[in-house]
Design an enzyme around this catalytic site. Structure first.
Site, PDB file in Angstrom:
ATOM      1  N   ARG A   1       0.800  -1.227   0.000  1.00 27.40           N
ATOM      2  CA  ARG A   1       0.000   0.000   0.000  1.00 27.40           C
ATOM      3  C   ARG A   1       0.834   1.278   0.000  1.00 27.40           C
ATOM      4  O   ARG A   1       0.421   2.304   0.535  1.00 27.40           O
ATOM      5  CB  ARG A   1      -0.969  -0.007   1.194  1.00 27.40           C
ATOM      6  CG  ARG A   1      -1.924  -1.201   1.212  1.00 27.40           C
ATOM      7  CD  ARG A   1      -2.767  -1.283  -0.056  1.00 27.40           C
ATOM      8  NE  ARG A   1      -3.596  -2.478  -0.058  1.00 27.40           N
ATOM      9  CZ  ARG A   1      -3.293  -3.606  -0.691  1.00 27.40           C
ATOM     10  NH1 ARG A   1      -2.180  -3.680  -1.422  1.00 27.40           N
ATOM     11  NH2 ARG A   1      -4.095  -4.654  -0.637  1.00 27.40           N
TER      12      ARG A   1
ATOM     13  N   SER B   1     -11.684  -0.507   2.056  1.00 27.39           N
ATOM     14  CA  SER B   1     -10.999  -0.882   3.296  1.00 27.39           C
ATOM     15  C   SER B   1     -10.365   0.362   3.920  1.00 27.39           C
ATOM     16  O   SER B   1      -9.549   1.030   3.291  1.00 27.39           O
ATOM     17  CB  SER B   1      -9.922  -1.930   3.018  1.00 27.39           C
ATOM     18  OG  SER B   1     -10.492  -3.123   2.518  1.00 27.39           O
TER      19      SER B   1
ATOM     20  N   GLU C   1      -5.535   3.040   5.717  1.00 22.34           N
ATOM     21  CA  GLU C   1      -5.181   2.834   4.311  1.00 22.34           C
ATOM     22  C   GLU C   1      -5.769   3.956   3.467  1.00 22.34           C
ATOM     23  O   GLU C   1      -5.156   4.402   2.499  1.00 22.34           O
ATOM     24  CB  GLU C   1      -5.716   1.483   3.843  1.00 22.34           C
ATOM     25  CG  GLU C   1      -5.476   1.182   2.387  1.00 22.34           C
ATOM     26  CD  GLU C   1      -5.962  -0.211   2.008  1.00 22.34           C
ATOM     27  OE1 GLU C   1      -6.685  -0.327   0.998  1.00 22.34           O
ATOM     28  OE2 GLU C   1      -5.643  -1.175   2.720  1.00 22.34           O
TER      29      GLU C   1
END
Length: 306
Positions: free
Chosen positions: A176, A226, A296
């Site tokens: 990420r 998410s 995230e």
């Protein structure tokens, strides 16, 4: 520079871009949340992007890059300066085993294009709602695959407004994150190296992953996907669920009852609502399990002015 002067300069210099002033960004995000941008610019070619980068740098005006708003939470006070929305750059084409997709194309559409060409490798992306540029920015992944597995190279604009082609290795893609984030690069194109495959098998895999996504994720509500990164050795959603937080709500923002890793906009939520839920979830998981959840989702923009 005064706002009207900035607007005049932009209209003079940008011949292939749409420019909107004081535009609410909630209309361009998956959460349906976000205050006003001073200037929201939709470039249709790379030259206009270079012009905007140079103009922002020379006049010390903040510049924010935006894709299709799937993994971003924009605060209620909006974003000052210039916001570049790259969704008009959405061409996808193929050459042998390679697919080239512009940054504003959806990664889902790149995956479907690969299916049409019977090329395998992008099946994992068939349910990721972000843009191609956003997928590179955060090395997006799902169901065991991620962008770094198939990315060959990218066309980028650097901090000085120069266009160059860089290899996937130069982008430092990891979980990420990427050098795109760290250096403030702008992705123009992604070049994916795929392999020949069986069209029916590719479709079956994509159908399977689509079913899993639709059955497990709260797609009936606006959300940013998410919210938290996967902590080492754990799953964020499981930690949140085991902390008894499903259904926890502030204003219109709620921890999804369907998938605890999602915070959904159930009733005209504000960014303040969202951030309050995020903070409570982080504190509760820390108290219950001693695990620190990192976001995230990219949180940007300003709080409302008093």
């Amino acid at each position: 520079m005064e706002k009207q002067e900035v607007f005049r300069h932009l209209n003079t210099q940008l011949k292939n871009s749409e420019i909107k002033q004081d535009e609410f960004l909630k209309d361009y995000t998956y959460t349906k949340i976000g205050g006003q941008a001073d200037f929201l610019i939709f470039p249709k070619n790379y030259e206009d992007i270079q012009t905007v980068v140079a103009f922002a740098k020379n006049n010390e005006i903040p510049l924010t890059i935006m894709g299709n708003g799937s993994n971003v939470l924009i605060r209620d006070g909006g974003i000052r300066g210039l916001v570049l929305n790259l969704t008009q750059l959405k061409n996808i084409e193929s050459d042998g085993h390679y697919i080239t997709a512009q940054s504003g194309a959806r990664i889902i559409d790149a995956s479907r294009f690969a299916l049409e060409k019977s090329l395998t490798g992008l099946e994992f992306a068939c349910g990721i709602p972000g843009s191609v540029g956003g997928a590179l920015y955060m090395n997006a992944g799902a169901y065991g695959g991620e962008v770094s597995d198939v990315l060959e190279s990218a066309l980028i604009i650097d901090e000085d407004g120069e266009i160059s082609k860089v290899s996937a290795g130069q982008l430092e893609l990891s979980y990420r994150t990427s050098s795109i984030q760290k250096r403030g690069l702008i992705v123009l194109e992604a070049h994916f190296h795929l392999e020949p495959g069986n069209g029916q098998e590719i479709k079956s895999k994509m159908d399977e992953l689509t079913f899993l996504r639709e059955s497990k994720q709260p797609l009936e509500y606006p959300s940013c996907g998410s919210v938290f990164k996967r902590p080492p050795g754990y799953y964020a959603g499981k930690l949140i669920q085991d902390s008894g937080l499903q259904g926890y709500r502030v204003g219109g923002a709620e921890v999804s009852k369907k998938h605890a890793g999602f915070i959904v906009n159930v009733n005209q939520a504000t960014a303040k609502d969202y951030l309050s839920v995020i903070e409570h979830v982080q504190e509760s998981v820390k108290d219950h399990f001693g695990v620190t959840l990192e976001t995230e989702v990219k949180i940007i923009g300003e709080e409302p002015r008093e």
